[in-house]
Design an enzyme around this catalytic site. Sequence first.
Site, PDB file in Angstrom:
ATOM      1  N   CYS A 296       0.788  -1.240   0.000  1.00  0.00           N
ATOM      2  CA  CYS A 296       0.000   0.000   0.000  1.00  0.00           C
ATOM      3  C   CYS A 296       0.823   1.294   0.000  1.00  0.00           C
ATOM      4  O   CYS A 296       0.512   2.189  -0.792  1.00  0.00           O
ATOM      5  CB  CYS A 296      -0.982   0.034   1.161  1.00  0.00           C
ATOM      6  N   ARG A 325       6.798 -11.455   5.172  1.00  0.00           N
ATOM      7  CA  ARG A 325       6.302 -11.302   6.531  1.00  0.00           C
ATOM      8  C   ARG A 325       6.920 -12.376   7.406  1.00  0.00           C
ATOM      9  O   ARG A 325       6.999 -13.540   7.003  1.00  0.00           O
ATOM     10  CB  ARG A 325       4.771 -11.429   6.566  1.00  0.00           C
ATOM     11  N   GLN A 343       1.074 -11.043  -3.475  1.00  0.00           N
ATOM     12  CA  GLN A 343      -0.345 -10.699  -3.405  1.00  0.00           C
ATOM     13  C   GLN A 343      -0.801 -10.178  -4.752  1.00  0.00           C
ATOM     14  O   GLN A 343      -0.082  -9.409  -5.390  1.00  0.00           O
ATOM     15  CB  GLN A 343      -0.556  -9.579  -2.389  1.00  0.00           C
ATOM     16  N   ASP A 345      -2.548  -7.704  -5.624  1.00  0.00           N
ATOM     17  CA  ASP A 345      -3.003  -6.551  -4.863  1.00  0.00           C
ATOM     18  C   ASP A 345      -3.559  -5.462  -5.775  1.00  0.00           C
ATOM     19  O   ASP A 345      -3.179  -5.367  -6.937  1.00  0.00           O
ATOM     20  CB  ASP A 345      -1.766  -5.986  -4.131  1.00  0.00           C
ATOM     21  N   HIS A 347      -5.261  -1.192  -5.311  1.00  0.00           N
ATOM     22  CA  HIS A 347      -5.827  -0.131  -4.493  1.00  0.00           C
ATOM     23  C   HIS A 347      -6.692   0.757  -5.354  1.00  0.00           C
ATOM     24  O   HIS A 347      -6.267   1.182  -6.432  1.00  0.00           O
ATOM     25  CB  HIS A 347      -4.717   0.669  -3.800  1.00  0.00           C
ATOM     26  N   LYS A 427     -14.777  -4.317   5.971  1.00  0.00           N
ATOM     27  CA  LYS A 427     -14.321  -5.139   4.849  1.00  0.00           C
ATOM     28  C   LYS A 427     -15.285  -6.256   4.521  1.00  0.00           C
ATOM     29  O   LYS A 427     -16.130  -6.620   5.331  1.00  0.00           O
ATOM     30  CB  LYS A 427     -12.965  -5.750   5.188  1.00  0.00           C
ATOM     31  N   HIS A 473      -8.602  -1.262  -0.483  1.00  0.00           N
ATOM     32  CA  HIS A 473      -7.559  -2.243  -0.727  1.00  0.00           C
ATOM     33  C   HIS A 473      -8.261  -3.542  -1.097  1.00  0.00           C
ATOM     34  O   HIS A 473      -9.247  -3.901  -0.481  1.00  0.00           O
ATOM     35  CB  HIS A 473      -6.758  -2.400   0.569  1.00  0.00           C
TER      36      HIS A 473
END
Length: 600
Positions: A296, A325, A343, A345, A347, A427, A473
């Site tokens: 992000c 991670r 990911q 991902d 946004h 979410k 996200h």
Amino acid sequence: MIRRRIEMAENYEESKLYRLRHSAAHVMAQAVLEKFPEGKVAIGPPVEDGFYYDFDLPRPLTPEDLEEIEARMREIVKANQPFIREEVSAEKAREIFDDQPYKLELIDGLEAGGVDEHGNPVEEKPVISIYKSDTFVDLCRGPHLERTGEINLKAVKLMNVAGAYWRGDEHNPMLQRIYGTAWLSPKDLKDYLWRLEEAKKRDHRRLGKELDLFSVSDEVGAGLVLWHPMGSRVRHIAERFWEDEHITHGYEFVYTPHIGKADLWKTSGHLDFYAENMYAPIEIDNQQYYLKPMNCPFHIEIYKSDIRSYRDLPMRYAEKGTVYRYERSGVMHGLMRVRGFTQDDAHHFCTPKQMPEEIDFVLDFSLHILRSFGFDDIKAYLSTRPEKAVGEPERWQDAEAALQASLKRAELPYEVDEGGGAFYGPKIDLKIKDALGREWQLSTIQFDFNNPERFDMTYIEEDGHAYRPYMIHRALMGSIERFFGILIEHYGGAFPVWLSPVQVVIIPIADRHVDFARGVKESLKQAGLRVELDDRSDRMNAKIRDAEKLKVPYMLVVGDREMENNQVDIRRRSGERLGAMLVDDFKVLVLKDVAEKVEG
RNA sequence: GCCGAUGUAGCUCAAUGGUAGAGCAAUCGCCUUGUAAGUGAUAGGUUAUGGGUUCGAUUCCCAUCAUCGGCUCCA
């Protein structure tokens, strides 16, 4: 094994099966205490496929112990002892369990009211009840069967021993948990054991090796995945599809680095709230850099690289971003739980006015992608504002309303988890059920009221003033590694034709057919198919066996007859024979499978 | 991270306080094959890593790493 999360029947707690499992747990506890009279008992509830009971024992249990315990259980069941319920005062309960410290702690909790046997808060102060059967007395809410004899031990099996913290808290002592499975009939047990076997056969770690898809090397490090060529083919095809769909749906791709300066992670709040999942910093020119646990902040920086107008919005930045991670050493699991993963991902940034439509869009898009991979059984979970949260309450309300409206419009079954959202936004999580009925969380669509503030993101409205954009996200597959693991298990390694690393194997019967087979291979390759030619001088049967083991969807046998007629004889991996056909006709057939993403 | 188990050839697994063996796979032959394993030979291992006990350790002990089953946490 990842715990299976199947919803239990709504009335599970009142069912006979529940009482049976609960009772089996008591019988087991009695058997264990007879073997270890000084043993301490904790709790023993029914769970999804059976029951467990936690013990504090003088020594670790062995598999032989389990056999002994099972044998003793048989005798107890045979004796057909009644289960007798009694309600007692806290004082009386303390007397009964005066040498059972865990039970005493439970009694304290019950007496004080407000917590159940797991330490979770409950509203009413419960009645203290005990259940006696034979020599065993347990502090227990029940309910139970009438008598031990109702348990059919041919439908019960002790499975394994595992460590478990008292009340699930890692600061508490570690107890020994015995897991058992229990069913109403021996047939149910057999079915359950069959399901376990089936799950084992589909285990992505096993198939990953057998199909040469991926590995994790000791030399490289735990939780770091190596994608082999065959696995990479599947990933590549999946990613290419993903990319095409993103392009046609108005996304822009971005690429961002793997590390970023400490200040960036300070601004984003990661160093305050996510530090324990992040790796130690790298020092470069007296500056500290961190390996990214999320994408992000980079996407936000791209947004902030220019002044944005409401005319530019919505903006959708997508990236297959690889993040790292820290995972504790005991938790890694094949592709499902790793330390480095990618990911899918994205946004979204939009104005408040655009927000509801943007949610509709992203939900539809998510469903479209998941369904394309063969996941049709999708359930949504809406998580709303927790106690501690950032962002204006009106924004939360708007966002939650929009999420709920989208779910209704999409006619998706969903559950609401009140207060279950992250502190920075509500979410929707999407979970799918795989071929064995196991539920997996894949997608997440998540509002973020925190980062636009922290990074002071703005856009210019019609009125010429700067406003805060909404930030959403989302990840569809979640982690590409994990998604691949789930795909492998869902299909048992037999990927649909469009995803199969090898779609067609050509099997010449004798050496004299190899030249013809080469021509067939070329022709299919020209059509964009992934084809291999098995020109080893082995028998056809052996080649078919090998192709079957690799779960190749189509096997083309070519011999004298086929060569003569310019045909190929087609066998599916199911064993189905389609007979001989012209190469061009076969091409049409397979390309249709590919285009329609046919399974099987 | 914690509890327990495990770590032997590419894979699946044997065996032993006196330096390891099978099947499959691999390699090289022979066979030239009709819908799930043709056949012979060859090659392949510092028994996870590092210490210790012992005349001698792959075997016994300790530590580390990894894996497996759980707990906790999570994409």
